[in-house]
Design a protein around this motif. Structure first.
Motif, PDB file in Angstrom:
ATOM      1  N   LEU A 120       0.908  -1.262  -0.142  1.00 15.55           N
ATOM      2  CA  LEU A 120       0.032  -0.108   0.080  1.00 15.55           C
ATOM      3  C   LEU A 120       0.667   1.255   0.061  1.00 15.55           C
ATOM      4  O   LEU A 120       1.816   1.303   0.931  1.00 15.55           O
ATOM      5  N   ARG A 121       0.684   1.960  -0.954  1.00 13.82           N
ATOM      6  CA  ARG A 121       1.405   3.334  -0.873  1.00 13.82           C
ATOM      7  C   ARG A 121       0.620   4.339  -0.034  1.00 13.82           C
ATOM      8  O   ARG A 121      -0.515   4.802  -0.135  1.00 13.82           O
ATOM      9  N   LEU A 122       1.341   4.990   1.079  1.00 13.77           N
ATOM     10  CA  LEU A 122       0.673   5.722   2.060  1.00 13.77           C
ATOM     11  C   LEU A 122       0.737   7.104   1.527  1.00 13.77           C
ATOM     12  O   LEU A 122       1.883   7.477   0.995  1.00 13.77           O
ATOM     13  N   LEU A 123      -0.465   7.847   1.348  1.00 17.84           N
ATOM     14  CA  LEU A 123      -0.405   9.201   0.947  1.00 17.84           C
ATOM     15  C   LEU A 123      -1.200   9.817   1.857  1.00 17.84           C
ATOM     16  O   LEU A 123      -2.392   9.639   1.868  1.00 17.84           O
ATOM     17  N   ASN A 124      -0.718  11.130   2.473  1.00 16.21           N
ATOM     18  CA  ASN A 124      -1.535  11.863   3.256  1.00 16.21           C
ATOM     19  C   ASN A 124      -1.642  13.002   2.783  1.00 16.21           C
ATOM     20  O   ASN A 124      -0.508  13.923   2.348  1.00 16.21           O
ATOM     21  N   LEU A 125      -2.783  13.362   2.463  1.00 18.94           N
ATOM     22  CA  LEU A 125      -3.277  14.724   1.670  1.00 18.94           C
ATOM     23  C   LEU A 125      -3.202  15.963   2.554  1.00 18.94           C
ATOM     24  O   LEU A 125      -3.298  16.784   2.012  1.00 18.94           O
ATOM     25  N   GLY A 126      -3.301  15.841   3.885  1.00 16.02           N
ATOM     26  CA  GLY A 126      -3.638  16.764   4.882  1.00 16.02           C
ATOM     27  C   GLY A 126      -5.236  17.300   4.690  1.00 16.02           C
ATOM     28  O   GLY A 126      -5.940  16.652   4.115  1.00 16.02           O
ATOM     29  N   ARG A 127      -5.200  18.534   4.888  1.00 18.02           N
ATOM     30  CA  ARG A 127      -6.595  19.205   4.867  1.00 18.02           C
ATOM     31  C   ARG A 127      -7.004  19.575   3.321  1.00 18.02           C
ATOM     32  O   ARG A 127      -6.147  20.441   2.781  1.00 18.02           O
ATOM     33  N   VAL A 128      -7.758  19.137   3.001  1.00 22.28           N
ATOM     34  CA  VAL A 128      -8.277  19.353   1.368  1.00 22.28           C
ATOM     35  C   VAL A 128      -9.697  19.816   1.245  1.00 22.28           C
ATOM     36  O   VAL A 128     -10.502  19.395   2.028  1.00 22.28           O
TER      37      VAL A 128
ATOM     38  N   LEU B 287      -3.138   3.434   0.617  1.00 25.45           N
ATOM     39  CA  LEU B 287      -3.626   3.965   1.764  1.00 25.45           C
ATOM     40  C   LEU B 287      -3.728   5.217   1.708  1.00 25.45           C
ATOM     41  O   LEU B 287      -2.535   5.961   2.023  1.00 25.45           O
ATOM     42  N   LEU B 288      -4.645   5.902   1.581  1.00 26.45           N
ATOM     43  CA  LEU B 288      -4.908   7.334   1.617  1.00 26.45           C
ATOM     44  C   LEU B 288      -5.526   8.011   3.004  1.00 26.45           C
ATOM     45  O   LEU B 288      -6.704   7.536   3.413  1.00 26.45           O
ATOM     46  N   LEU B 289      -5.080   8.964   3.311  1.00 29.43           N
ATOM     47  CA  LEU B 289      -5.430   9.662   4.635  1.00 29.43           C
ATOM     48  C   LEU B 289      -5.583  11.311   4.156  1.00 29.43           C
ATOM     49  O   LEU B 289      -5.125  11.836   3.099  1.00 29.43           O
ATOM     50  N   ALA B 290      -6.649  11.723   4.729  1.00 27.31           N
ATOM     51  CA  ALA B 290      -7.214  13.183   4.486  1.00 27.31           C
ATOM     52  C   ALA B 290      -7.786  13.592   5.404  1.00 27.31           C
ATOM     53  O   ALA B 290      -8.586  12.877   6.170  1.00 27.31           O
ATOM     54  N   ARG B 291      -7.988  14.948   5.581  1.00 28.63           N
ATOM     55  CA  ARG B 291      -8.903  15.673   6.344  1.00 28.63           C
ATOM     56  C   ARG B 291      -9.924  16.724   5.504  1.00 28.63           C
ATOM     57  O   ARG B 291      -9.143  17.068   4.516  1.00 28.63           O
ATOM     58  N   SER B 292     -11.200  16.643   5.853  1.00 25.79           N
ATOM     59  CA  SER B 292     -11.963  17.996   5.047  1.00 25.79           C
ATOM     60  C   SER B 292     -11.668  19.228   5.525  1.00 25.79           C
ATOM     61  O   SER B 292     -11.791  19.330   6.708  1.00 25.79           O
ATOM     62  N   ALA B 293     -11.075  20.139   4.791  1.00 22.47           N
ATOM     63  CA  ALA B 293     -11.028  21.503   5.216  1.00 22.47           C
ATOM     64  C   ALA B 293     -12.390  22.181   5.546  1.00 22.47           C
ATOM     65  O   ALA B 293     -12.356  23.321   6.165  1.00 22.47           O
ATOM     66  N   ARG B 294     -13.394  21.616   5.228  1.00 24.33           N
ATOM     67  CA  ARG B 294     -14.715  22.219   5.581  1.00 24.33           C
ATOM     68  C   ARG B 294     -15.681  21.221   5.864  1.00 24.33           C
ATOM     69  O   ARG B 294     -15.570  20.155   5.024  1.00 24.33           O
ATOM     70  N   GLY B 295     -16.346  21.668   6.703  1.00 20.06           N
ATOM     71  CA  GLY B 295     -17.545  20.552   7.200  1.00 20.06           C
ATOM     72  C   GLY B 295     -18.380  20.374   5.928  1.00 20.06           C
ATOM     73  O   GLY B 295     -18.852  21.393   5.344  1.00 20.06           O
ATOM     74  N   HIS B 296     -18.991  18.962   5.599  1.00 20.13           N
ATOM     75  CA  HIS B 296     -19.650  18.814   4.498  1.00 20.13           C
ATOM     76  C   HIS B 296     -20.588  17.623   4.863  1.00 20.13           C
ATOM     77  O   HIS B 296     -20.042  16.699   5.421  1.00 20.13           O
ATOM     78  N   ILE B 297     -21.422  17.484   3.919  1.00 18.33           N
ATOM     79  CA  ILE B 297     -22.276  16.066   3.750  1.00 18.33           C
ATOM     80  C   ILE B 297     -21.727  15.402   2.627  1.00 18.33           C
ATOM     81  O   ILE B 297     -21.872  15.990   1.805  1.00 18.33           O
ATOM     82  N   ALA B 298     -21.741  14.132   3.150  1.00 14.66           N
ATOM     83  CA  ALA B 298     -21.412  13.047   2.223  1.00 14.66           C
ATOM     84  C   ALA B 298     -22.478  12.062   1.838  1.00 14.66           C
ATOM     85  O   ALA B 298     -22.711  11.349   2.891  1.00 14.66           O
TER      86      ALA B 298
ATOM     87  N   GLN C 215     -12.045  14.697  11.897  1.00 15.51           N
ATOM     88  CA  GLN C 215     -11.937  13.367  11.881  1.00 15.51           C
ATOM     89  C   GLN C 215     -10.857  12.778  10.582  1.00 15.51           C
ATOM     90  O   GLN C 215     -10.670  13.831   9.758  1.00 15.51           O
ATOM     91  N   LEU C 216     -10.058  11.748  10.849  1.00 19.61           N
ATOM     92  CA  LEU C 216      -9.013  11.520   9.964  1.00 19.61           C
ATOM     93  C   LEU C 216      -9.798  10.492   9.041  1.00 19.61           C
ATOM     94  O   LEU C 216     -10.028   9.613   9.293  1.00 19.61           O
ATOM     95  N   CYS C 217      -9.882  10.877   7.689  1.00 18.87           N
ATOM     96  CA  CYS C 217     -10.439  10.000   6.862  1.00 18.87           C
ATOM     97  C   CYS C 217      -9.467   8.891   6.301  1.00 18.87           C
ATOM     98  O   CYS C 217      -8.112   9.244   5.935  1.00 18.87           O
ATOM     99  N   VAL C 218      -9.790   7.824   6.221  1.00 21.08           N
ATOM    100  CA  VAL C 218      -8.983   6.725   5.877  1.00 21.08           C
ATOM    101  C   VAL C 218      -9.739   5.873   4.628  1.00 21.08           C
ATOM    102  O   VAL C 218     -10.718   5.423   4.762  1.00 21.08           O
ATOM    103  N   PHE C 219      -8.725   5.718   3.681  1.00 18.15           N
ATOM    104  CA  PHE C 219      -9.135   5.039   2.565  1.00 18.15           C
ATOM    105  C   PHE C 219      -8.406   3.652   2.047  1.00 18.15           C
ATOM    106  O   PHE C 219      -7.058   4.068   1.885  1.00 18.15           O
ATOM    107  N   PHE C 220      -8.723   2.653   2.247  1.00 13.79           N
ATOM    108  CA  PHE C 220      -7.833   1.512   1.282  1.00 13.79           C
ATOM    109  C   PHE C 220      -8.430   1.164   0.057  1.00 13.79           C
ATOM    110  O   PHE C 220      -9.469   0.935  -0.265  1.00 13.79           O
ATOM    111  N   ILE C 221      -7.537   1.084  -0.637  1.00 12.46           N
ATOM    112  CA  ILE C 221      -7.590   0.944  -2.375  1.00 12.46           C
ATOM    113  C   ILE C 221      -6.790  -0.196  -2.760  1.00 12.46           C
ATOM    114  O   ILE C 221      -5.568   0.139  -2.677  1.00 12.46           O
TER     115      ILE C 221
END
Length: 341
Positions: free
Chosen positions: A8-16, A41-52, A91-97
């Motif tokens: 798994l290639r670990l990539l942390n995008l930070g706040r986006v 293994l993708l990590l990210a945080r949402s820079a803005r609160g939103h509904i998914a 929240q730290l969003c975590v995606f396994f691809i």
């Protein structure tokens, strides 16, 4: 770890921004070929609160879109399954691809991802348990939900390490047929959901990432990753698609209400005279009705397993006619038809 283990290639995008967050995992999945052995293994945080919204949901059925607009809350229709979720920077969003060649069956892939997340929470000092095929609970409440999908030639699993859950902002966006429904929803979210802060965990982001990475290394080889040109193009294309108008014109995923967690549903028939109830594992946990006779009958059903004949017998005991009692039972059973699915 075996040298033959998938990497798994670990990539942390930070706040986006929200659109970029959802485009990232979608595009990375689209860019994978079926015969690859390396995923993400993708990590990210949402820079803005939103509904998914889940992939099969309809925005106008699930949400109060006017309230979302007034509050400046973006709405994204993600490619992953599951229900409506609130996403923000707490929240730290975590995606396994993983490409199809190494992901195994969907069930095995989900099980692997949930096991890794359970171990992650354990490293943070929490006792947790898997509940069903998508959730992780701690101390009697839901701590983590998940969603997934086949995207391109890859399987994708998404979840969040929830430091703080902003139930108020989430609740303000959800379509509610009445003030009473919204009030009950607030109480159910307070009782049925939890987060790391409420559980006494004050982990920094590096500590969260290290706990997750260490758990992942027991199953996969973890290497540093970055976007290549093909991935950038795929992410940009995904952002265009996710930016298209939302799906509207359908019904709610839960026809008459909302799923709180695997065990509990809040349901309301808003047609006069209205009915409202909480269904928990097949039991009527709480109920209310506009009509006094229906209210009395439903109170006799609280704590009972919902089954054919329960409501009609309670109605007759409460002085309703056979026809009125039968109609009440029909409405209650229809109200609960999606509960537990």
């Amino acid at each position: 770890m075996s040298s033959k283990a998938p990497s798994l290639r670990l990539l942390n995008l930070g706040r986006v921004p929200p659109l970029q967050l959802h485009a990232a995992y979608t595009g990375l999945a689209e860019a994978l070929s079926a015969d690859e052995r390396a995923g993400w293994l993708l990590l990210a945080r949402s820079a803005r609160g939103h509904i998914a919204l889940g992939a099969s949901q309809y925005a106008d059925a699930e949400l109060d879109l006017a309230a979302c607009h007034a509050a400046g809350v973006p709405v994204i229709q993600r490619r992953l399954g599951g229900g409506t979720v609130w996403v923000d920077d707490a929240q730290l969003c975590v995606f396994f691809i993983l490409p199809a060649a190494v992901s195994g069956t969907r069930e095995d892939f989900f099980a692997d991802c949930l096991d890794v997340l359970c171990e992650t929470f354990g490293r943070l000092g929490l006792e947790v348990e898997r509940v069903g095929q998508q959730d992780i609970w701690s101390r009697g409440a839901k701590l983590l939900g998940s969603g997934g999908a086949a995207i391109g030639a890859a399987q994708v699993f998404g979840a969040s390490l929830l430091e703080r859950f902003d139930a108020g902002r989430f609740m303000a966006c959800v379509a509610a047929p009445s003030p009473g429904f919204r009030s009950w929803l607030s109480e159910l979210l307070e009782r049925g959901m939890t987060d790391l802060s409420r559980l006494g965990i004050r982990a920094t982001e590096p500590e969260l990432v290290e706990a997750l990475s260490s758990s992942c290394r027991r199953r996969w080889t973890i290497v540093d990753g970055s976007f290549d040109d093909a991935a950038r193009r795929a992410v940009a294309e995904a952002a265009k698609e996710l930016g298209e108008p939302l799906e509207t014109g359908g019904r709610r995923l839960v026809r008459a209400g909302i799923k709180i967690n695997r065990h509990s549903y809040l349901l309301e028939d808003a047609a006069a005279p209205w009915l409202r109830l909480v269904w928990r594992d097949g039991v009527v946990e709480r109920a209310a009705a506009q009509d006094a006779g229906a209210e009395q009958a439903l109170q006799l059903c609280v704590g009972e397993s919902l089954r054919e004949g329960l409501v009609s017998r309670a109605g007759i005991r409460s002085g309703m006619s056979k026809a009125a009692a039968a109609e009440l039972e029909s409405r209650v059973l229809e109200l609960c038809r999606d509960a537990g699915r």
